[in-house]
Design a protein around this motif. Sequence first.
Motif, PDB file in Angstrom:
ATOM      1  N   LEU A 154      73.224  -3.979  -7.784  1.00  0.00           N
ATOM      2  CA  LEU A 154      73.808  -5.242  -8.255  1.00  0.00           C
ATOM      3  C   LEU A 154      72.936  -5.832  -9.598  1.00  0.00           C
ATOM      4  CD1 LEU A 154      74.511  -7.413  -5.099  1.00  0.00           C
ATOM      5  CD2 LEU A 154      75.948  -6.240  -6.519  1.00  0.00           C
ATOM      6  N   ASN A 155      71.763  -5.578  -9.591  1.00  0.00           N
ATOM      7  CA  ASN A 155      70.865  -5.936 -10.684  1.00  0.00           C
ATOM      8  C   ASN A 155      71.264  -5.265 -11.864  1.00  0.00           C
ATOM      9  OD1 ASN A 155      68.893  -7.288 -12.110  1.00  0.00           O
ATOM     10  ND2 ASN A 155      67.305  -5.679 -11.508  1.00  0.00           N
ATOM     11  N   HIS A 156      71.664  -3.850 -11.744  1.00  0.00           N
ATOM     12  CA  HIS A 156      71.859  -2.967 -12.831  1.00  0.00           C
ATOM     13  C   HIS A 156      73.496  -3.585 -13.518  1.00  0.00           C
ATOM     14  CE1 HIS A 156      69.128   0.421 -12.019  1.00  0.00           C
ATOM     15  NE2 HIS A 156      68.581  -0.645 -12.272  1.00  0.00           N
ATOM     16  N   ALA A 157      74.556  -3.640 -12.348  1.00  0.00           N
ATOM     17  CA  ALA A 157      75.879  -4.056 -12.755  1.00  0.00           C
ATOM     18  C   ALA A 157      75.806  -5.479 -13.435  1.00  0.00           C
ATOM     19  CB  ALA A 157      76.632  -4.179 -11.474  1.00  0.00           C
ATOM     20  N   ARG A 158      75.079  -6.412 -13.094  1.00  0.00           N
ATOM     21  CA  ARG A 158      74.732  -7.664 -13.832  1.00  0.00           C
ATOM     22  C   ARG A 158      74.473  -7.445 -15.184  1.00  0.00           C
ATOM     23  NH1 ARG A 158      72.195  -9.564  -9.052  1.00  0.00           N
ATOM     24  NH2 ARG A 158      73.541 -10.261  -7.406  1.00  0.00           N
ATOM     25  N   SER A 159      73.434  -6.601 -15.390  1.00  0.00           N
ATOM     26  CA  SER A 159      72.879  -6.327 -16.569  1.00  0.00           C
ATOM     27  C   SER A 159      73.711  -5.541 -17.513  1.00  0.00           C
ATOM     28  CB  SER A 159      71.614  -5.412 -16.775  1.00  0.00           C
ATOM     29  OG  SER A 159      70.738  -6.094 -15.446  1.00  0.00           O
ATOM     30  N   GLY A 160      74.797  -5.067 -17.194  1.00  0.00           N
ATOM     31  CA  GLY A 160      75.750  -4.415 -18.042  1.00  0.00           C
ATOM     32  C   GLY A 160      76.071  -2.967 -18.037  1.00  0.00           C
ATOM     33  N   PHE A 161      75.234  -2.226 -17.062  1.00  0.00           N
ATOM     34  CA  PHE A 161      75.767  -0.922 -16.884  1.00  0.00           C
ATOM     35  C   PHE A 161      77.079  -0.722 -16.482  1.00  0.00           C
ATOM     36  CE2 PHE A 161      71.057  -0.536 -16.590  1.00  0.00           C
ATOM     37  CZ  PHE A 161      70.797   0.245 -17.198  1.00  0.00           C
ATOM     38  N   ASP A 162      77.661   0.621 -16.872  1.00  0.00           N
ATOM     39  CA  ASP A 162      79.195   0.933 -16.608  1.00  0.00           C
ATOM     40  C   ASP A 162      79.002   1.717 -15.299  1.00  0.00           C
ATOM     41  OD1 ASP A 162      80.409  -0.420 -19.043  1.00  0.00           O
ATOM     42  OD2 ASP A 162      79.005   1.299 -20.015  1.00  0.00           O
ATOM     43  N   VAL A 163      77.969   2.650 -15.336  1.00  0.00           N
ATOM     44  CA  VAL A 163      77.941   3.711 -14.069  1.00  0.00           C
ATOM     45  C   VAL A 163      76.595   3.464 -13.363  1.00  0.00           C
ATOM     46  CG1 VAL A 163      78.170   6.014 -13.698  1.00  0.00           C
ATOM     47  CG2 VAL A 163      79.557   5.031 -15.371  1.00  0.00           C
TER      48      VAL A 163
END
Length: 329
Positions: A154-163
């Motif tokens: 979730l932390n990565h998704a919120r930061s903008g990672f696509d995959v």
Amino acid sequence: MIQRPRRLRRGQALRDLVAQTVVTPANLILPLFIIPGKGKSVHVKSMPGVSQLTADLALKELKRAEKLGVRAFILFGVTPKERKDERGSHANAADNEVCSAVKRIKDAGLNIVAISDLCFCEYTSHGHCGAMCADDKLVVENDETIEMLGEQALNHARSGFDVIAPSGMMDGAVGAIRAALDASSFEHIAIMAYAVKYASAFYGPFRDAAESAPGKGDRQGYQMDFRNAREALREAALDEEQGADMLMVKPGMPYLDILSKLREQTKLPLAAYQVSGEYAMLKAAAQNGWLDGQRVLRESVYAIKRAGADMILTYAACELSERAKNGVV
Ligand code: PBG
């Protein structure tokens, strides 16, 4: 009558015409190691041509990669020692090395896919890929770790990672991450599972670069035994069932048999990781004048593609793309 396959080898044009395998810069994924700070680049001794970079320099490198036609990158955070703890809590900090870097890269508007390596070994004081069992400090606690992986995703998704690319080889990780992402409206974020990851000595130079070697013990309790092939197909099938969108085999060249078998089993896109040790071997031999560095690098990615990979994670992504002719590596 004598059969004459050599007829089709007469001259470069004819060979190009019948060539079965093509590698383009779009098939390559560039791994980068992110350190905190600004304007700093630290060369990784065991990986000639690779440096740990601060976010600003990573952005510069990615602008170059994008121009060369590379379509994706994967980030590894190098966590300062004082930020590491037993549970790798820095992995969940919204402003950690990889999260701030990807925000910066996304803000710059690059048209390139951002992949995050999702693991705890870069964040834990003991260097293992998750939380340790209370009664055995050498064993990673699976079910607690996959919950923690969901939070990190979730932390990565919120930061903008696509995959999101979970690399810890925990049972049930893909399902847990998929559920966590879906519950927070990140159903569009894809999962590239390190489905088949062997406990390999070929990761040696990476652990220098990411400063992530386990202090005690090794990773054989979660990564795969290199004597096994059938188990690889099972691991891949499990990740597919749990919702993986892409599957990865790692390392690359020593495991082409696995790649080729998996290609037969799955319809998902397949990635292979030409890992740090493979890269280091080729570079070392080239530096000694024992191998032609450019030619072996090119041949190695063709071998991996031919065996069944659609995408190849390689530290030589820019180098190979720079030398591409007519868009072909
Ligand atoms: C993190 C991770 C590792 C690599 C990729 N993700 C290291 C490990 O499992 O110890 C290795 C990549 C390489 O060697 O280039 N779990």
